[in-house]
Write a protein that holds these residues in place. Structure first.
Motif, short mmCIF file in Angstrom:
data_model
loop_
_atom_site.label_atom_id
_atom_site.label_comp_id
_atom_site.label_asym_id
_atom_site.label_seq_id
_atom_site.Cartn_x
_atom_site.Cartn_y
_atom_site.Cartn_z
N ILE A 105 0.83 -1.21 0.00
CA ILE A 105 0.00 0.00 0.00
C ILE A 105 0.86 1.26 0.00
O ILE A 105 0.59 2.20 -0.76
CB ILE A 105 -0.94 0.00 1.23
N SER A 106 1.88 1.30 0.82
CA SER A 106 2.72 2.51 0.92
C SER A 106 3.50 2.79 -0.34
O SER A 106 3.93 3.92 -0.58
CB SER A 106 3.68 2.37 2.11
N HIS A 107 3.69 1.77 -1.21
CA HIS A 107 4.45 1.96 -2.45
C HIS A 107 3.55 2.07 -3.67
O HIS A 107 4.04 2.29 -4.78
CB HIS A 107 5.43 0.80 -2.64
N HIS A 108 2.25 1.91 -3.48
CA HIS A 108 1.33 1.91 -4.62
C HIS A 108 1.19 3.32 -5.18
O HIS A 108 1.02 4.29 -4.44
CB HIS A 108 -0.04 1.36 -4.20
N LYS A 109 1.22 3.45 -6.53
CA LYS A 109 1.19 4.77 -7.16
C LYS A 109 -0.02 4.97 -8.07
O LYS A 109 -0.54 6.07 -8.17
CB LYS A 109 2.46 5.00 -7.95
N THR A 110 -0.47 3.93 -8.76
CA THR A 110 -1.52 4.10 -9.77
C THR A 110 -2.79 4.73 -9.19
O THR A 110 -3.38 5.62 -9.78
CB THR A 110 -1.88 2.74 -10.40
N PHE A 111 -3.21 4.27 -8.01
CA PHE A 111 -4.43 4.78 -7.39
C PHE A 111 -4.13 5.49 -6.07
O PHE A 111 -4.97 5.52 -5.17
CB PHE A 111 -5.42 3.64 -7.14
N ALA A 112 -2.94 6.10 -5.99
CA ALA A 112 -2.49 6.68 -4.72
C ALA A 112 -3.46 7.72 -4.17
O ALA A 112 -3.64 7.83 -2.97
CB ALA A 112 -1.11 7.29 -4.91
N ASN A 113 -4.10 8.50 -5.02
CA ASN A 113 -4.97 9.57 -4.56
C ASN A 113 -6.46 9.22 -4.66
O ASN A 113 -7.31 10.08 -4.40
CB ASN A 113 -4.71 10.85 -5.37
N LEU A 114 -6.76 7.99 -5.05
CA LEU A 114 -8.15 7.58 -5.24
C LEU A 114 -8.55 6.41 -4.35
O LEU A 114 -9.58 6.45 -3.68
CB LEU A 114 -8.39 7.22 -6.71
#
Length: 305
Positions: A127-136
């Motif tokens: 989760i802390s490294h996820h970027k694709t849906f980081a703001n959603l």
């Protein structure tokens, strides 16, 4: 006429009606739609292949498009473009694909079931490294535990047909989503304990909707008719539908590279379900856990859970 041809004709007929309206709307808003180059695949072909992917039992779309389609469906799609170009085209048909999904829904016949299901976009450790849906995407919790992603809300009728659908972040309150899904509902609506709300129940009653749920252990039991008691026990019907969506279509996986690609995948998966030949039903004489015609590519070959 085979099922693939029927699917394409249905989508193509819809596009012939919808695309001019959409283009006219874009012109009126001062944002004209860019025309496709001659020789590329039509929106109908792109949409058909997106739906067929969820009918093919393939797990990865790239493998489906680069290997399965040329070998099995090559004659049906002679103007195939490169995989990278197809990904671009698939994102450009998000609006007509969504509109087509809405055309496939049904209105409530008096009995409806509601539930939600998580759509995880990554493992909890990433989760802390996820970027694709980081703001959603958000953290949510269900009966199994915590997860990171979104939540798909569904309403079906007693024959397993889709009435309404709604996609939210994972931490969205199910009761708030219900208000956005009631325009196609009339009569009785059965849900789990997550939809308990006296205020919501009263509001829906003014709209001709009777929300019926179970009660928690610390709540006073409500007197229900024998019919409503039986229907609450039959609420597992929508859980069967959700199970089939996640077993046979690829609406949930962790390989998404873009938000728009994620949306296209979910919508195409729901469309694929609406084309299922035998949906779970309260009145069905077959076991609802059996799928004897989900795959349009091999309708004669039953698939068992």
């Amino acid at each position: 006429m085979d099922m693939i041809t029927i699917l394409f004709c249905s989508i193509d007929d819809f596009c012939k009606w919808f695309m001019p309206l959409w283009e006219q709307m874009l012109l009126e808003e001062g944002n004209p739609k860019k025309s496709q180059r001659d020789g590329t695949m039509s929106p109908s072909e792109v949409m058909t292949l997106l739906v067929l992917f969820h009918q093919s039992n393939q797990r990865h779309f790239k493998g489906f498009y680069t290997h399965y389609v040329p070998q099995v469906l090559g004659g049906a799609f002679p103007k195939r473009v490169s995989y990278q170009r197809f990904v671009e085209l698939s994102q450009s048909v998000m609006i007509p694909l969504s509109a087509y999904l809405h055309s496939r829904r049904v209105n409530s016949r008096g009995i409806a079931f509601i539930d939600s299901t998580p759509l995880k976009v990554c493992h909890n450790r990433r989760i802390s490294h996820h970027k694709t849906f980081a703001n959603l995407a958000q953290r949510g919790k269900n009966s199994i535990g915590w997860y990171f992603g979104f939540k798909l809300h569904l309403v079906i009728d007693d024959t397993g047909e889709l009435i309404s659908f709604f996609l939210t972040a994972a931490n969205f309150d199910d009761r708030k989503g219900l208000r956005a899904m009631t325009q196609f509902i009339q009569g009785k609506l059965y849900g789990d304990k997550g939809y308990i709300s006296k205020a919501l129940k009263a509001t829906l009653k003014t709209q001709g909707i009777e929300l019926i749920t179970g009660v928690r252990k610390n709540m006073k039991k409500e007197s229900l008719s024998e019919f409503d008691t039986i229907m609450l026990k039959k609420r597992s019907l929508i859980e069967t539908v959700i199970g089939q969506l996640k077993s046979f279509t690829q609406i949930e996986h962790t390989r998404h590279c873009s938000v728009l690609g994620f949306m296209v995948n979910v919508v195409a998966g729901l469309i694929a379900y609406t084309w299922k030949l035998h949906k779970p039903s309260l009145m069905s004489r077959i076991n609802p856990k059996l799928d004897d015609g989900f795959n349009l590519l091999n309708p004669s070959q039953p698939i068992f859970i």
